[in-house]
Design a protein around this motif. Sequence first.
Motif, PDB file in Angstrom:
ATOM      1  N   VAL A  43      61.341  47.945  75.137  1.00 44.55           N
ATOM      2  CA  VAL A  43      61.988  46.732  74.641  1.00 44.55           C
ATOM      3  C   VAL A  43      61.159  46.179  73.488  1.00 44.55           C
ATOM      4  N   ALA A  44      61.810  45.965  72.350  1.00 44.11           N
ATOM      5  CA  ALA A  44      61.109  45.462  71.163  1.00 44.11           C
ATOM      6  C   ALA A  44      60.677  44.020  71.381  1.00 44.11           C
ATOM      7  N   LYS A  45      59.412  43.764  71.089  1.00 41.75           N
ATOM      8  CA  LYS A  45      58.861  42.422  71.245  1.00 41.75           C
ATOM      9  C   LYS A  45      58.155  42.030  69.960  1.00 41.75           C
ATOM     10  N   ALA A  46      57.987  40.748  69.798  1.00 45.60           N
ATOM     11  CA  ALA A  46      57.239  40.231  68.659  1.00 45.60           C
ATOM     12  C   ALA A  46      56.562  38.938  69.077  1.00 45.60           C
ATOM     13  N   GLU A  47      55.494  38.603  68.376  1.00 44.66           N
ATOM     14  CA  GLU A  47      54.788  37.353  68.650  1.00 44.66           C
ATOM     15  C   GLU A  47      55.203  36.320  67.611  1.00 44.66           C
ATOM     16  N   PHE A  48      55.351  35.081  68.090  1.00 42.92           N
ATOM     17  CA  PHE A  48      55.760  33.982  67.232  1.00 42.92           C
ATOM     18  C   PHE A  48      54.801  32.819  67.400  1.00 42.92           C
ATOM     19  N   LEU A  49      54.390  32.243  66.271  1.00 38.51           N
ATOM     20  CA  LEU A  49      53.607  31.016  66.294  1.00 38.51           C
ATOM     21  C   LEU A  49      54.597  29.881  66.447  1.00 38.51           C
ATOM     22  N   THR A  50      54.385  29.012  67.431  1.00 40.15           N
ATOM     23  CA  THR A  50      55.307  27.899  67.644  1.00 40.15           C
ATOM     24  C   THR A  50      54.688  26.622  67.091  1.00 40.15           C
ATOM     25  N   PHE A  51      55.558  25.784  66.533  1.00 41.61           N
ATOM     26  CA  PHE A  51      55.108  24.522  65.961  1.00 41.61           C
ATOM     27  C   PHE A  51      56.188  23.469  66.144  1.00 41.61           C
ATOM     28  N   GLN A  52      55.785  22.218  65.994  1.00 46.18           N
ATOM     29  CA  GLN A  52      56.688  21.079  66.187  1.00 46.18           C
ATOM     30  C   GLN A  52      57.075  20.466  64.850  1.00 46.18           C
ATOM     31  N   LEU A  53      58.338  20.095  64.761  1.00 46.89           N
ATOM     32  CA  LEU A  53      58.847  19.216  63.716  1.00 46.89           C
ATOM     33  C   LEU A  53      59.654  18.182  64.475  1.00 46.89           C
ATOM     34  N   GLY A  54      59.097  16.993  64.647  1.00 45.83           N
ATOM     35  CA  GLY A  54      59.755  15.993  65.478  1.00 45.83           C
ATOM     36  C   GLY A  54      59.751  16.457  66.920  1.00 45.83           C
ATOM     37  N   LYS A  55      60.919  16.358  67.569  1.00 43.80           N
ATOM     38  CA  LYS A  55      61.024  16.768  68.975  1.00 43.80           C
ATOM     39  C   LYS A  55      61.408  18.232  69.119  1.00 43.80           C
ATOM     40  N   GLU A  56      61.674  18.899  67.993  1.00 43.45           N
ATOM     41  CA  GLU A  56      62.110  20.293  68.039  1.00 43.45           C
ATOM     42  C   GLU A  56      60.921  21.235  67.923  1.00 43.45           C
ATOM     43  N   GLU A  57      61.046  22.367  68.611  1.00 45.93           N
ATOM     44  CA  GLU A  57      60.006  23.382  68.551  1.00 45.93           C
ATOM     45  C   GLU A  57      60.557  24.602  67.824  1.00 45.93           C
ATOM     46  N   TYR A  58      59.804  25.076  66.866  1.00 50.98           N
ATOM     47  CA  TYR A  58      60.200  26.203  66.035  1.00 50.98           C
ATOM     48  C   TYR A  58      59.213  27.346  66.217  1.00 50.98           C
ATOM     49  N   GLY A  59      59.644  28.533  65.862  1.00 50.50           N
ATOM     50  CA  GLY A  59      58.763  29.688  65.909  1.00 50.50           C
ATOM     51  C   GLY A  59      58.900  30.507  64.641  1.00 50.50           C
ATOM     52  N   ILE A  60      57.767  31.031  64.157  1.00 47.93           N
ATOM     53  CA  ILE A  60      57.790  31.947  63.016  1.00 47.93           C
ATOM     54  C   ILE A  60      56.981  33.187  63.370  1.00 47.93           C
ATOM     55  N   ASP A  61      57.365  34.288  62.776  1.00 45.55           N
ATOM     56  CA  ASP A  61      56.719  35.574  63.024  1.00 45.55           C
ATOM     57  C   ASP A  61      55.219  35.450  62.744  1.00 45.55           C
ATOM     58  N   ILE A  62      54.408  35.750  63.750  1.00 51.48           N
ATOM     59  CA  ILE A  62      52.950  35.604  63.633  1.00 51.48           C
ATOM     60  C   ILE A  62      52.389  36.520  62.545  1.00 51.48           C
ATOM     61  N   LEU A  63      53.084  37.615  62.239  1.00 51.20           N
ATOM     62  CA  LEU A  63      52.593  38.537  61.216  1.00 51.20           C
ATOM     63  C   LEU A  63      52.643  37.929  59.819  1.00 51.20           C
ATOM     64  N   ARG A  64      53.379  36.841  59.652  1.00 51.68           N
ATOM     65  CA  ARG A  64      53.448  36.153  58.355  1.00 51.68           C
ATOM     66  C   ARG A  64      52.364  35.086  58.218  1.00 51.68           C
ATOM     67  N   VAL A  65      51.687  34.754  59.331  1.00 50.95           N
ATOM     68  CA  VAL A  65      50.700  33.673  59.335  1.00 50.95           C
ATOM     69  C   VAL A  65      49.330  34.213  58.923  1.00 50.95           C
ATOM     70  N   GLN A  66      48.776  33.583  57.909  1.00 48.44           N
ATOM     71  CA  GLN A  66      47.450  33.970  57.440  1.00 48.44           C
ATOM     72  C   GLN A  66      46.376  33.118  58.120  1.00 48.44           C
ATOM     73  N   GLU A  67      46.627  31.804  58.190  1.00 45.39           N
ATOM     74  CA  GLU A  67      45.694  30.904  58.866  1.00 45.39           C
ATOM     75  C   GLU A  67      46.351  29.553  59.084  1.00 45.39           C
ATOM     76  N   ILE A  68      45.686  28.717  59.872  1.00 44.84           N
ATOM     77  CA  ILE A  68      46.147  27.348  60.141  1.00 44.84           C
ATOM     78  C   ILE A  68      45.022  26.419  59.717  1.00 44.84           C
ATOM     79  N   ARG A  69      45.372  25.413  58.909  1.00 39.90           N
ATOM     80  CA  ARG A  69      44.372  24.493  58.367  1.00 39.90           C
ATOM     81  C   ARG A  69      44.777  23.053  58.638  1.00 39.90           C
TER      82      ARG A  69
END
Length: 162
Positions: free
Chosen positions: A12-38
């Motif tokens: 089963v294909a899986k992927a990791e996602f970095l989750t973040f908040q914008l207001g009360k909503e939670e979003y996820g983006i492909d972790i492979l696109r994340v370089q760092e968090i500052r």
Amino acid sequence: MRSRTASQTAQVAKAEFLTFQLGKEEYGIDILRVQEIRSYETPTRIAHAPDFIKGVVDLRGVIVPIVDLRMKLACPTVEYTAFTVVIILNVADTVLGVVVDSVADVVNLALDAIRPTPQFQSQVDEAFIKGIATVDERMLIVMDIEALLSSADMGLLKAAVG
């Protein structure tokens, strides 16, 4: 009747996602696109840039445009807090930062667990959403960050900083 073997289940294909908040909503983006968090630092404003481009910062010699994701997605604006962070992304050989309210965690999702978004009027353009997934009783809006950042108005980003 055929049953799935253990090796088929493991495929089963899986992927990791970095989750973040914008207001009360939670979003996820492909972790492979994340370089760092500052932590958020006030960027240098660029003249004639769209409002959602907050400006640029110097990241170890690389000039990085900073996009306020709330403004880009037409979400209500809020004051920046100590939890406000910038996620530095590398998308199509372009490094840029997106301002979000806070970062939650990294989740591992089976790609078939991401369901299509319902067709309804929402603040966020559907073209920027891959789908919705449920993670531990939480609803996660999975973003298509490549579509978001390659949208027509983001083309102005290269013109503003290039």
